[in-house]
Design a protein around this motif. Structure first.
Motif, short mmCIF file in Angstrom:
data_model
loop_
_atom_site.label_atom_id
_atom_site.label_comp_id
_atom_site.label_asym_id
_atom_site.label_seq_id
_atom_site.Cartn_x
_atom_site.Cartn_y
_atom_site.Cartn_z
N VAL A 1 10.23 0.68 -4.40
CA VAL A 1 10.56 1.80 -3.68
C VAL A 1 9.37 2.49 -3.05
O VAL A 1 9.44 2.90 -1.77
N MET A 2 8.39 2.87 -3.78
CA MET A 2 7.29 3.50 -3.49
C MET A 2 6.38 2.82 -2.22
O MET A 2 5.91 3.38 -1.32
N ILE B 1 7.97 0.78 0.11
CA ILE B 1 8.68 0.83 1.14
C ILE B 1 8.52 2.27 1.58
O ILE B 1 8.30 2.37 2.94
N ARG B 2 8.71 3.27 0.86
CA ARG B 2 8.45 4.52 1.33
C ARG B 2 7.23 4.77 1.90
O ARG B 2 7.04 5.61 3.06
N GLY B 3 6.17 4.26 1.33
CA GLY B 3 4.72 4.42 2.04
C GLY B 3 4.72 3.65 3.37
O GLY B 3 4.11 4.37 4.25
N LYS B 4 5.23 2.56 3.49
CA LYS B 4 5.24 1.79 4.72
C LYS B 4 5.93 2.68 5.68
O LYS B 4 5.54 2.63 6.95
N GLN B 5 7.14 3.17 5.49
CA GLN B 5 8.00 4.21 6.44
C GLN B 5 7.06 5.23 6.90
O GLN B 5 7.20 5.60 8.00
N ALA B 6 6.32 5.84 5.94
CA ALA B 6 5.48 6.98 6.23
C ALA B 6 4.54 6.54 7.13
O ALA B 6 3.95 7.49 8.05
#
Length: 152
Positions: free
Chosen positions: A114-115, A117-122
């Motif tokens: 999850v982290m 994925i969220r980092g790539k989105q950021a």
């Protein structure tokens, strides 16, 4: 390489005194255990003056009954006997500990995914710690400039 090791061991074998050198054909396997009783002796039940040893039993608490159910040892609470051995409860607790640790491993891996994925989105939104720090410092400078210009 193996040949050199073989020659070195043969040289060392020649130099070792005959007392320390094992006899030929002797079984050199390491025995792991505290005693070397034969299997027949260990199968006999220990007796002291005509008394046989029994496994000590005790009444499990409600929590231990739940552990016995969760570990899969018993299907229903009605099946649990009134007294059980310590080993039975210990093995059930160990099974439960292993299951909980596996669950924590899975949750940790999911958290990492999850982290990521969220980092790539950021990154796609061009958010990073550097840009956040620069924006915060720019706001602080503006506040300092406004407070300095407000003071006559």
């Amino acid at each position: 390489m193996w040949a050199a090791a073989g020659r070195a061991s043969k040289m060392l074998e020649r130099n070792v005194s005959s007392v320390l050198r094992p006899t030929k054909g002797m079984d050199l396997r390491i025995k792991r255990g505290f005693c070397s009783k034969s299997q027949e002796e260990s199968k006999q039940k220990p007796q002291v003056e005509g008394h046989t040893f029994r496994v000590t039993r005790y009444k499990p608490s409600d929590w231990e009954k739940k552990i016995l159910l969760w570990s899969g040892r018993f299907k229903k609470a009605d099946e649990i006997p009134e007294t059980v051995s310590h080993e039975l409860v210990d093995t059930a607790k160990n099974k439960l500990r292993v299951r909980i640790s596996y669950g924590m491993i899975v949750l940790t891996i999911l958290g990492c995914i999850v982290m990521i994925i969220r980092g790539k989105q950021a990154v796609k939104r061009h958010e990073s710690l550097i840009t956040q720090n620069l924006e915060r410092k720019a706001r602080e400078r503006e506040e300092v400039d406004q407070s300095a210009s407000a003071k006559p």
